[in-house]
Design a protein around this motif. Structure first.
Motif, PDB file in Angstrom:
ATOM      1  N   ILE A 144       0.868  -1.187   0.000  1.00 47.97           N
ATOM      2  CA  ILE A 144       0.000   0.000   0.000  1.00 47.97           C
ATOM      3  C   ILE A 144       0.907   1.239   0.000  1.00 47.97           C
ATOM      4  N   LYS A 145       0.680   2.143  -0.950  1.00 42.54           N
ATOM      5  CA  LYS A 145       1.536   3.320  -1.112  1.00 42.54           C
ATOM      6  C   LYS A 145       0.959   4.488  -0.314  1.00 42.54           C
ATOM      7  N   ARG A 146       1.800   5.074   0.524  1.00 41.42           N
ATOM      8  CA  ARG A 146       1.413   6.246   1.313  1.00 41.42           C
ATOM      9  C   ARG A 146       2.574   7.242   1.318  1.00 41.42           C
ATOM     10  N   TYR A 151       4.408   0.511   1.655  1.00 39.69           N
ATOM     11  CA  TYR A 151       4.497  -0.279   2.878  1.00 39.69           C
ATOM     12  C   TYR A 151       3.888  -1.661   2.647  1.00 39.69           C
ATOM     13  N   GLN A 152       4.490  -2.667   3.287  1.00 38.25           N
ATOM     14  CA  GLN A 152       3.945  -4.019   3.275  1.00 38.25           C
ATOM     15  C   GLN A 152       3.000  -4.154   4.469  1.00 38.25           C
ATOM     16  N   VAL A 153       1.707  -4.116   4.176  1.00 45.81           N
ATOM     17  CA  VAL A 153       0.682  -4.063   5.225  1.00 45.81           C
ATOM     18  C   VAL A 153       0.055  -5.452   5.399  1.00 45.81           C
ATOM     19  N   TYR A 218       2.218  -1.122  10.566  1.00 45.42           N
ATOM     20  CA  TYR A 218       1.636  -0.491   9.366  1.00 45.42           C
ATOM     21  C   TYR A 218       0.196  -0.943   9.121  1.00 45.42           C
ATOM     22  N   ALA A 219      -0.383  -1.663  10.052  1.00 42.48           N
ATOM     23  CA  ALA A 219      -1.723  -2.230   9.838  1.00 42.48           C
ATOM     24  C   ALA A 219      -2.780  -1.135   9.650  1.00 42.48           C
ATOM     25  N   HIS A 220      -2.588   0.049  10.261  1.00 37.90           N
ATOM     26  CA  HIS A 220      -3.585   1.110  10.155  1.00 37.90           C
ATOM     27  C   HIS A 220      -3.664   1.683   8.744  1.00 37.90           C
TER      28      HIS A 220
END
Length: 224
Positions: A144-146, A151-153, A218-220
Motif C-alpha cells: 500500500i503506497k502512502r 508499505y507491506q501491510v 503499518y496495519a492502520h
C-alpha cells in the motif's frame, strides 16, 4: 495499418459467427449456485433462507459436483490445480498414485508401531484435507503506497484464497524437489509432512505470519 484496424474491428463479429461466446455469461447475475449437498439443504430448511431461495432461479450444477460419498470438494479442487493443458485424466492418475504412496507409507508406519494404530490416519483423503487445513495462512502482506513510500501491510486472507494458497504451496513444494523423483511420490511426502505440521510448506506459512507480525505497525494503513 488500415488492414490491422479492419481486422481488429471484425474480430468480435468473427467470434460470434464461429460460435465463440462467453459461456460464463449464460446465466443472469440474479441466478444463484446450485446447493447439491443434502446436508446443506437440510440445514437451510431449518432457517428462513429456504423459503427465500425457493423463488430464486438456480444455475445448473457442474458436471463434477456430486452427493456421492466419494466426492470431496477439496480433493476435487486439488485435482483442478494439478491439471495442466486441460489433461485432467493425467492429473487424476497422478493424484491417485499419490494417494497410493500415502496409503502405503501409513500402513508401513502402522506395522512398525502397532500400539499407535488408532492415532495414525491411513485414509489418504483425510491426510490431504488435514494437510491443506494446516497450510492455510490467516494473514498476508499487501503493498500500500502512502506518501511516496510503499508499505507491506498485513491484511486478513479470505477463506477461498487461503485454500488456494495452501494447495498452491503444496504443489510448488512438490515440484521444487529433485527432478529424478516422480511427482506422486514428492506430493505424497509434502502432504504427509504438512499433515503432521512439518515440512517446507508449514515453514513458509509460519514465515509469512512472522513477517505480518513484524509489520503490524503499518496495519492502520489498510483503512487510511
Amino acid at each position: 495499418m488500415l488492414r490491422s484496424i479492419l481486422c481488429n474491428r471484425l474480430e468480435p463479429l468473427r467470434s460470434l459467427v464461429c460460435g465463440q461466446v462467453n459461456r460464463a455469461a449464460c446465466y443472469s447475475p440474479h441466478y444463484i449456485d446450485a446447493i447439491f449437498t443434502k446436508k446443506k439443504q437440510l440445514s437451510l430448511k431449518e432457517t428462513d433462507e429456504y423459503t427465500k431461495l425457493a423463488h430464486i432461479p438456480i444455475k445448473a450444477a457442474k458436471n463434477d459436483e456430486s452427493e456421492s460419498i466419494y466426492y470431496n470438494n477439496l480433493v476435487n479442487k486439488m485435482l483442478n490445480y494439478i491439471t495442466k493443458g486441460g489433461n485432467k485424466a493425467l492429473a487424476r492418475e497422478l493424484l491417485s498414485k499419490s494417494f497410493e504412496v500415502l496409503k502405503r507409507l501409513q500402513i508401513e508406519r502402522i506395522n512398525l508401531n502397532p500400539e499407535e494404530k488408532d492415532k495414525i490416519i491411513a485414509d489418504p483423503e483425510q491426510l490431504l484435507v488435514k494437510a491443506i487445513e494446516n497450510c492455510r495462512p490467516l494473514l498476508q502482506l499487501t503493498g500500500i503506497k502512502r506518501g511516496g513510500v510503499k508499505y507491506q501491510v498485513p491484511v486478513p486472507v479470505s477463506e477461498k484464497r487461503s485454500y488456494f494458497l495452501a494447495m498452491k504451496w503444496l504443489l510448488e513444494a512438490a515440484r521444487e524437489k529433485e527432478r529424478k523423483v516422480h511427482l506422486p511420490e514428492k506430493l505424497a511426502w509434502e502432504v504427509l509432512d504438512a499433515a503432521y505440521n512439518q515440512g517446507r510448506v508449514i515453514k513458509r506459512k509460519n514465515d509469512l505470519h512472522r513477517q505480518c507480525e513484524s509489520n503490524r505497525a503499518y496495519a492502520h494503513y489498510r483503512w487510511s
